[in-house]
Design a protein around this motif. Structure first.
Motif, mmCIF file in Angstrom:
data_model
loop_
_atom_site.group_PDB
_atom_site.id
_atom_site.type_symbol
_atom_site.label_atom_id
_atom_site.label_comp_id
_atom_site.label_asym_id
_atom_site.label_seq_id
_atom_site.Cartn_x
_atom_site.Cartn_y
_atom_site.Cartn_z
ATOM 1 N N ASP A 144 1.337 -1.294 -0.059
ATOM 2 C CA ASP A 144 0.240 0.069 -0.141
ATOM 3 C C ASP A 144 0.924 1.253 -0.146
ATOM 4 O O ASP A 144 0.711 2.349 0.074
ATOM 5 C CB ASP A 144 -0.930 0.295 1.487
ATOM 6 N N ILE A 145 1.916 0.562 0.094
ATOM 7 C CA ILE A 145 3.282 1.917 0.563
ATOM 8 C C ILE A 145 3.790 2.582 -0.882
ATOM 9 O O ILE A 145 4.547 1.723 -1.561
ATOM 10 C CB ILE A 145 4.274 1.837 1.560
ATOM 11 N N ASP A 146 3.095 3.160 -1.330
ATOM 12 C CA ASP A 146 3.795 3.957 -3.187
ATOM 13 C C ASP A 146 4.298 4.601 -3.463
ATOM 14 O O ASP A 146 3.939 5.617 -3.286
ATOM 15 C CB ASP A 146 2.249 3.334 -4.099
ATOM 16 N N SER A 147 5.959 4.407 -2.992
ATOM 17 C CA SER A 147 6.461 5.299 -2.677
ATOM 18 C C SER A 147 7.173 6.111 -4.732
ATOM 19 O O SER A 147 7.574 7.250 -4.365
ATOM 20 C CB SER A 147 8.144 5.201 -2.672
ATOM 21 N N LYS A 148 6.723 5.152 -5.576
ATOM 22 C CA LYS A 148 6.524 6.136 -6.677
ATOM 23 C C LYS A 148 5.531 7.575 -6.810
ATOM 24 O O LYS A 148 6.059 8.378 -7.528
ATOM 25 C CB LYS A 148 6.694 5.559 -7.878
ATOM 26 N N ARG A 149 4.958 6.833 -7.013
ATOM 27 C CA ARG A 149 3.793 8.120 -6.503
ATOM 28 C C ARG A 149 3.014 8.894 -5.385
ATOM 29 O O ARG A 149 2.727 9.989 -5.417
ATOM 30 C CB ARG A 149 1.808 7.544 -7.357
ATOM 31 N N MET A 150 3.882 8.630 -4.703
ATOM 32 C CA MET A 150 4.045 9.117 -3.220
ATOM 33 C C MET A 150 2.725 9.516 -2.486
ATOM 34 O O MET A 150 2.483 10.501 -2.262
ATOM 35 C CB MET A 150 4.705 10.418 -3.080
ATOM 36 N N VAL A 151 2.164 7.749 -2.741
ATOM 37 C CA VAL A 151 1.113 8.451 -2.268
ATOM 38 C C VAL A 151 0.868 6.366 -1.369
ATOM 39 O O VAL A 151 1.317 6.039 -1.352
ATOM 40 C CB VAL A 151 -0.083 7.672 -2.739
ATOM 41 N N ILE A 152 -0.284 6.606 -0.391
ATOM 42 C CA ILE A 152 -0.509 5.453 0.341
ATOM 43 C C ILE A 152 -1.938 5.249 0.227
ATOM 44 O O ILE A 152 -2.814 5.626 -0.065
ATOM 45 C CB ILE A 152 -0.710 6.035 2.033
ATOM 46 N N ARG A 153 -2.315 4.237 -0.420
ATOM 47 C CA ARG A 153 -3.240 3.334 -0.533
ATOM 48 C C ARG A 153 -4.417 2.872 0.499
ATOM 49 O O ARG A 153 -4.135 1.833 1.367
ATOM 50 C CB ARG A 153 -3.386 1.885 -1.444
ATOM 51 N N VAL A 154 -5.511 3.288 1.098
ATOM 52 C CA VAL A 154 -6.467 2.957 2.254
ATOM 53 C C VAL A 154 -7.246 2.287 1.859
ATOM 54 O O VAL A 154 -8.067 2.596 0.777
ATOM 55 C CB VAL A 154 -7.107 4.052 2.626
ATOM 56 N N ASN A 159 -17.106 2.805 5.379
ATOM 57 C CA ASN A 159 -18.142 2.745 4.473
ATOM 58 C C ASN A 159 -16.973 2.095 3.493
ATOM 59 O O ASN A 159 -18.314 2.318 2.621
ATOM 60 C CB ASN A 159 -18.265 3.673 3.924
ATOM 61 N N ARG A 160 -16.379 1.132 3.554
ATOM 62 C CA ARG A 160 -16.091 0.420 2.558
ATOM 63 C C ARG A 160 -15.374 0.720 1.482
ATOM 64 O O ARG A 160 -15.831 1.095 0.193
ATOM 65 C CB ARG A 160 -17.242 -0.871 1.829
ATOM 66 N N LYS A 161 -15.074 1.631 1.454
ATOM 67 C CA LYS A 161 -14.337 3.171 0.466
ATOM 68 C C LYS A 161 -12.888 2.754 0.545
ATOM 69 O O LYS A 161 -12.043 2.955 1.440
ATOM 70 C CB LYS A 161 -15.240 4.420 0.541
ATOM 71 N N ASP A 162 -12.657 3.037 -0.979
ATOM 72 C CA ASP A 162 -11.055 3.088 -0.873
ATOM 73 C C ASP A 162 -10.292 4.228 -1.099
ATOM 74 O O ASP A 162 -11.657 5.474 -1.924
ATOM 75 C CB ASP A 162 -10.379 2.067 -2.545
ATOM 76 N N ARG A 163 -9.355 4.991 -0.564
ATOM 77 C CA ARG A 163 -8.890 6.278 -1.173
ATOM 78 C C ARG A 163 -7.660 6.107 -1.292
ATOM 79 O O ARG A 163 -6.840 5.374 -0.721
ATOM 80 C CB ARG A 163 -9.416 7.161 -0.144
ATOM 81 N N TYR A 164 -7.003 7.464 -1.389
ATOM 82 C CA TYR A 164 -5.580 7.960 -1.536
ATOM 83 C C TYR A 164 -5.227 8.766 -0.833
ATOM 84 O O TYR A 164 -5.839 9.999 -0.688
ATOM 85 C CB TYR A 164 -4.923 7.679 -3.048
ATOM 86 N N VAL A 165 -4.218 8.565 -0.007
ATOM 87 C CA VAL A 165 -3.383 10.175 1.224
ATOM 88 C C VAL A 165 -1.706 10.605 0.577
ATOM 89 O O VAL A 165 -1.247 9.069 -0.239
ATOM 90 C CB VAL A 165 -3.733 9.993 2.071
ATOM 91 N N MET A 166 -2.306 11.308 1.247
ATOM 92 C CA MET A 166 -0.425 11.818 0.323
ATOM 93 C C MET A 166 0.559 10.790 0.824
ATOM 94 O O MET A 166 0.240 10.378 2.501
ATOM 95 C CB MET A 166 0.253 13.095 0.581
ATOM 96 N N LEU A 167 1.456 10.431 1.132
ATOM 97 C CA LEU A 167 2.685 9.891 1.363
ATOM 98 C C LEU A 167 4.097 11.211 1.468
ATOM 99 O O LEU A 167 4.596 10.992 0.451
ATOM 100 C CB LEU A 167 3.286 8.474 0.336
ATOM 101 N N SER A 168 4.027 11.479 2.999
ATOM 102 C CA SER A 168 4.951 12.574 2.725
ATOM 103 C C SER A 168 6.606 12.044 2.088
ATOM 104 O O SER A 168 6.572 10.629 3.584
ATOM 105 C CB SER A 168 4.782 13.096 4.452
ATOM 106 N N PRO A 169 7.324 12.636 2.231
ATOM 107 C CA PRO A 169 9.040 12.389 2.105
ATOM 108 C C PRO A 169 9.551 12.007 3.502
ATOM 109 O O PRO A 169 10.104 10.942 3.383
ATOM 110 C CB PRO A 169 9.252 13.433 1.356
#
Length: 292
Positions: A144-154, A159-169
């Motif tokens: 779930d840690i995507d260092s190439k796009r710098m996002v975290i996948r939840v 409510n059974r929802k996926d989302r992306y949040v920022m991955l702080s450097p």
């Protein structure tokens, strides 16, 4: 398992209710039935009202704690038993409106410095840096840690929802240090049981230990870090709608409550006290002569 319990379970599964919600609803209905020693099919609005009074007066449950009970009973009678009952048959007590206690940036720094375990520090830093719920943090996987796009996948948050949040450097550096130390395989933060993630209770205990060591007097839970995330973003000028998307809130009104605690809102207006004319300084009395 009784046929009624099985039917209610199937109804919840068909509607894809969260696993924790299903367990909670079954527990609530089971307690209700045991209290009256009868099947819920034989009970009605009068028993529901008596049960809520008992929980409030005898068990001393807060209004907010009755929400799960009422939700479970509404589902049982309206969905599974198909009773045509109104909201008045499930009286919901009014919840007191409480604002979250928010940690300052200095307090957040002190708190993190008080965590001895690298693993626990990484977990709680993720909660703050990405604004995640504790249930979302503990269920993160390494992938779930995507260092190439710098996002975290939840995956399948509330409510059974996926989302992306920022991955702080800066957070990525911490996670890399943790990964090189622990080498997690599937779950980013594995627990003591093989194949299972760390429990929410374990994270809560680590949080309380860090608070004790930090000397901070404010109450701190893993959710406090999520509150701080939203408030600090708002104070930095981030748009409320963007914060809503990052937090995974269904309603904008839920996010808007942080406007009530952000210093950028509360302190942006000058108090009328500061507009009052300042009194003229009182002349000081002449100094007494010295004789020695």
């Amino acid at each position: 398992m009784t046929p009624l319990r099985q039917r209610m379970l199937h109804d919840m599964q068909i509607r894809n209710l969260a696993d924790n919600t299903q367990k909670s609803y079954l527990i609530q209905v089971s307690s209700f039935a045991r209290h009256f020693r009868r099947s819920p099919e034989l009970l009605g609005p009068e028993e529901i009202r008596a049960w809520l009074v008992y929980l409030r007066e005898e068990r001393k449950l807060a209004p907010a704690s009755l929400g799960a009970t009422i939700g479970a009973l509404r589902f049982l009678y309206r969905v599974t038993l198909k009773r045509d009952w109104s909201d008045e048959d499930f009286p919901l007590p009014k919840k007191p409106f409480r604002l979250p206690v928010v940690l300052s940036l200095e307090e957040i720094t002190t708190f993190f410095d008080s965590i001895a375990s690298l693993k626990h520090r990484a977990i709680l830093m993720v909660a703050y840096a990405a604004g995640l719920r504790v249930s979302e943090v503990v269920h993160l996987k390494v992938t779930d840690i995507d260092s190439k796009r710098m996002v975290i996948r939840v995956n399948q948050g509330k409510n059974r929802k996926d989302r992306y949040v920022m991955l702080s450097p800066r957070l990525l550096e911490i996670l890399r240090t943790y990964w090189h130390d622990a080498h997690p395989r599937e779950w980013l933060f594995p627990g003591n049981i093989p194949g299972q993630p760390i429990s929410r209770d374990a994270v809560g205990q680590a949080c309380q230990l860090a608070r004790k060591h930090s000397g901070i007097q404010k109450p701190i839970t893993p959710h406090s870090l999520r509150h701080a995330f939203a408030t600090h973003l708002l104070e930095a000028g981030t748009d409320v709608r963007r914060i809503q998307l990052l937090m995974g809130h269904r309603s904008l009104s839920t996010t808007s409550r942080y406007l009530k605690v952000a210093t950028s809102t509360v302190c942006a207006t000058t108090s009328p006290f500061d507009l009052l004319p300042r009194p003229e300084p009182t002349p000081s009395a002449p100094a007494a002569p010295e004789y020695f």
